[in-house]
Write a protein that holds these residues in place. Structure first.
Motif, PDB file in Angstrom:
ATOM      1  N   LEU A 112       0.934  -1.205   0.029  1.00  0.00           N
ATOM      2  CA  LEU A 112       0.074   0.049  -0.093  1.00  0.00           C
ATOM      3  C   LEU A 112       0.691   1.424   0.022  1.00  0.00           C
ATOM      4  O   LEU A 112       0.404   2.288  -0.759  1.00  0.00           O
ATOM      5  N   PHE A 113       2.150   1.196   0.433  1.00  0.00           N
ATOM      6  CA  PHE A 113       2.811   2.349   0.652  1.00  0.00           C
ATOM      7  C   PHE A 113       4.480   2.166   0.102  1.00  0.00           C
ATOM      8  O   PHE A 113       4.716   0.708   0.176  1.00  0.00           O
ATOM      9  N   SER A 114       5.148   3.079  -0.556  1.00  0.00           N
ATOM     10  CA  SER A 114       6.408   3.351  -0.950  1.00  0.00           C
ATOM     11  C   SER A 114       7.053   3.751   0.325  1.00  0.00           C
ATOM     12  O   SER A 114       6.828   5.112   0.595  1.00  0.00           O
ATOM     13  N   LEU A 160       1.662   6.837  -0.969  1.00  0.00           N
ATOM     14  CA  LEU A 160       0.778   5.486  -1.482  1.00  0.00           C
ATOM     15  C   LEU A 160       1.160   5.136  -2.874  1.00  0.00           C
ATOM     16  O   LEU A 160       1.659   5.711  -3.562  1.00  0.00           O
ATOM     17  N   THR A 161       1.361   3.708  -2.825  1.00  0.00           N
ATOM     18  CA  THR A 161       1.572   2.835  -4.134  1.00  0.00           C
ATOM     19  C   THR A 161       0.015   3.184  -5.027  1.00  0.00           C
ATOM     20  O   THR A 161      -1.030   3.619  -4.404  1.00  0.00           O
ATOM     21  N   ARG A 192      -3.530   3.920  -3.304  1.00  0.00           N
ATOM     22  CA  ARG A 192      -4.197   5.000  -3.581  1.00  0.00           C
ATOM     23  C   ARG A 192      -5.721   4.502  -3.757  1.00  0.00           C
ATOM     24  O   ARG A 192      -6.794   5.045  -3.301  1.00  0.00           O
ATOM     25  N   ASN A 193      -5.838   3.468  -4.607  1.00  0.00           N
ATOM     26  CA  ASN A 193      -7.144   2.860  -4.991  1.00  0.00           C
ATOM     27  C   ASN A 193      -7.962   2.239  -3.544  1.00  0.00           C
ATOM     28  O   ASN A 193      -9.004   2.480  -3.193  1.00  0.00           O
ATOM     29  N   ILE A 213     -12.128   2.737   0.713  1.00  0.00           N
ATOM     30  CA  ILE A 213     -12.452   2.605   2.146  1.00  0.00           C
ATOM     31  C   ILE A 213     -12.959   3.886   2.732  1.00  0.00           C
ATOM     32  O   ILE A 213     -13.410   3.889   3.775  1.00  0.00           O
ATOM     33  N   GLY A 214     -11.998   4.858   2.390  1.00  0.00           N
ATOM     34  CA  GLY A 214     -12.215   6.139   2.933  1.00  0.00           C
ATOM     35  C   GLY A 214     -13.559   6.731   3.404  1.00  0.00           C
ATOM     36  O   GLY A 214     -14.050   6.898   4.543  1.00  0.00           O
TER      37      GLY A 214
END
Length: 313
Positions: free
Chosen positions: A50-52, A60-61, A65-66, A71-72
């Motif tokens: 999910l993260f770089s 975010l990767t 990001r998707n 989920i937000g």
């Protein structure tokens, strides 16, 4: 997938929002290591990063990001439902996160925050102080405390406490040795404690009389960025200091410090609690706002009074 809970989703959202594991960990009140392990475990379960992460940044990767975009909104609705349930509590509980600049925190700590905790011992208050202005919503706070003129226009503001004022003070010993300044320009012939602002700049002392403003770039042997340090220096006779009256009220009453240039002090905006509109505030949040209003009404009616303590409900 099974076994997931809100802390994992909240953790992802906090890191995405803050772009920092350290800042997100502080918001979530867990260690940076625990947060990093939580995210790593969650990414392993999802089978995607999910993260770089680099030594300097977190981003975010595409997959991250998707995920956050999907989920937000759902997470907001879940928390809203939880808030709605908590608002029905008979006994306030849970955590209230408050951001304030240091002077404001000192002004509200004993008469408001500690008295509230005595009334509602099942509530935990996380009071964070810093000089910079920030977005209380984006940074995960329930409430902010600022001067009224710094409250964002889209926030609900609740005035708290008494009228406020700056004071210039010195120790009796200093004044015996150097005399009293009569007008602001006299400060240029005096030793003063310089004030460094959170942005690194040096604060010019502001005065006003008969509608005429005056700014003085005072000089002195020391520059400090914290009022308690400046107070110590002034008490030791190093020079004159500029403070919020509340920071030196007891020293003035005891005669340890003496006020000067009283008729040159400009009015100061009152403190305000501020917060965004909320559909279903928790019982703890609602009672804190009510208690703040009660405190303000009592303090303005009688500056020496406090809200009447009652048994926890």
């Amino acid at each position: 997938m099974i076994g997931h809970n809100l802390i994992e989703l909240d953790a992802v959202m906090a890191v995405a929002r803050r772009k920092s594991f350290r800042a997100a960990a502080m918001e979530l009140q867990i260690s940076t290591t625990a947060l990093s392990n939580l995210i790593a475990k969650f990414e392993k379960q999802l089978g995607v990063r999910l993260f770089s992460r680099t030594t300097r940044s977190v981003s975010l990767t595409d997959a991250g990001r998707n995920f956050v975009e999907q989920i937000g909104p759902a997470l907001v609705e879940i928390h809203s439902a939880m808030d709605s349930a908590m608002s029905q509590q008979e006994v306030p509980s849970g955590t209230i996160r408050i951001n304030a600049f240091p002077t404001a925190a000192r002004e509200i700590l004993e008469p408001l925050v500690l008295e509230y905790l005595r009334r509602y011992p099942q509530v935990h208050i996380d009071l964070v102080t810093e000089g910079r202005l920030l977005d209380v919503v984006a940074d995960g706070f329930d409430l902010g405390v600022r001067s009224a003129d710094f409250v964002p226009s889209d926030m609900i503001a609740v005035p708290i406490g008494q009228a406020r004022s700056y004071v210039v003070v010195a120790s009796p010993t200093y004044l015996v040795q150097h005399g009293k300044p009569r007008v602001p320009l006299d400060l240029l012939r005096h030793t003063c404690i310089r004030i460094r602002l959170p942005n690194g700049g040096i604060y010019k002392w502001h005065f006003e009389k008969d509608g005429q403003p005056v700014q003085i770039d005072v000089k002195g042997p020391i520059t400090l960025d914290e009022a308690s340090l400046s107070r110590t220096a002034v008490l030791r006779g190093v020079g004159l200091g500029l403070f919020m009256e509340s920071d030196v009220r007891e020293d003035l009453a005891a005669g340890r410090l003496v006020r000067v240039l009283e008729d040159w002090m400009k009015p100061v905006a009152p403190l305000c609690l501020y917060y965004p509109g909320r559909k279903n505030p928790s019982a703890a949040f609602k009672e804190f706002i009510n208690f703040a209003r009660e405190f303000t009404a009592a303090s303005r009616a009688d500056p020496g009074s406090r809200p009447v303590q009652t048994a926890s409900r």
